[in-house]
Design an enzyme around this catalytic site. Structure first.
Site, PDB file in Angstrom:
ATOM      1  N   TYR A   1      34.584  38.395 101.831  1.00 31.56           N
ATOM      2  CA  TYR A   1      34.492  39.246 103.013  1.00 31.56           C
ATOM      3  C   TYR A   1      34.023  40.649 102.631  1.00 31.56           C
ATOM      4  O   TYR A   1      33.097  41.200 103.247  1.00 31.56           O
ATOM      5  CB  TYR A   1      35.852  39.311 103.705  1.00 31.56           C
TER       6      TYR A   1
ATOM      7  N   SER B   1      32.875  46.825 108.493  1.00 30.11           N
ATOM      8  CA  SER B   1      34.326  46.907 108.349  1.00 30.11           C
ATOM      9  C   SER B   1      34.644  48.067 107.416  1.00 30.11           C
ATOM     10  O   SER B   1      33.785  48.515 106.642  1.00 30.11           O
ATOM     11  CB  SER B   1      34.857  45.605 107.739  1.00 30.11           C
TER      12      SER B   1
END
Length: 261
Positions: free
Chosen positions: A158, A145
């Protein structure tokens, strides 16, 4: 399209929806053989299977929790049993949920780290083990990401998982490059997937996100699938150990776009 992907066997975790679904369908268009992993009985992997077949590929589905060793081993074994081998492993399964860091229960941390980071490790390990034992110059693609480099308040678990994936991928790439095994990351930015549907349905939230993207629009899953197909192909034969950001420029300090700073 990449002719060398025809007939290749690719396993994709978390492939019942979102990016995983788009990648499965893209590899179907490449006439590959796709193992579609899914987690929940609430999902319908057979719909994805039908779309892969309609696109020109072959497909099987296998349920499994990527945080469990035996389930991940079974994903790889399903590829071997059904299609005779494994060429490409895509570790895509992932979770996110917003929680203030000082209030985050350990169970939330463990769940996200377990799925995003440990799951990617287990998938990489099992695929690479098979590649090494069978002298296959295989390919591992991990889904990272932009938040492997961009801090994300309320999502410390995350961001930590994606930062971990970055160094894990680089380490595996260095370790197994002599055997011809390539390991890379894809780093998506803001993508129009089901996990983001509620946010992007709000015009203000959507506009706020778009303001952080120099190209000015939210990406589509198919744009990430195209990156995966390229990385898996011979066109990327000299590429290993990178994160390929597909983010519309989000990682390029968009606040400086107008010459400020």
């Amino acid at each position: 399209m990449y002719p060398d992907l025809k007939g290749k066997v690719v396993a994709i975790t978390g492939a019942a929806s979102g990016l995983g679904k788009a990648m499965a369908i893209r590899f179907g268009k490449e006439q590959a053989k796709v193992v579609i992993n899914y987690y929940s009985n609430k999902q319908d992997p057979n719909e994805v299977k039908e779309e892969v077949i309609k696109a020109g590929g072959e497909a099987v589905v296998v349920q499994g929790d990527v945080t469990k060793e035996e389930d991940v081993k079974n994903i790889v074994q399903t590829a071997i049993k059904e299609f005779g081998t494994l060429d490409i492993m895509i570790n895509n399964a992932g979770l996110e949920n917003p929680v203030p860091s000082h209030e985050m229960p350990l169970k939330d941390w463990d769940k996200v780290i377990g799925t995003n980071l440990t799951g990617a490790f287990l998938g990489s390990r099992e695929a690479i083990k098979y590649f090494v034992e069978n002298d296959i110059k295989g390919n591992v693609i991990n889904m990272s990401s932009v938040h492997e480099v961009i801090p994300w308040p309320l999502f410390v678990h995350y961001a930590a998982s994606k930062g971990g994936i970055k160094l894990m991928t680089e380490t595996l790439a260095l370790e197994y490059a002599p055997k011809g095994i390539r390991v890379n990351n894809i780093g998506p930015g803001a993508i129009n997937t089901p996990i983001n549907a509620e946010k992007f349905a709000d015009p203000k939230q959507k506009a706020d996100v778009e303001s952080m993207i120099p190209m000015g629009y939210i990406g589509e899953p198919e744009e990430i699938a195209a990156v995966a197909a390229w990385l898996a192909s011979k066109e990327a034969s000299y590429v290993t150990g990178i994160t390929l950001f597909a983010d519309g420029g989000m990682t390029q300090y968009p606040s400086f776009q107008a010459g400020r700073g």
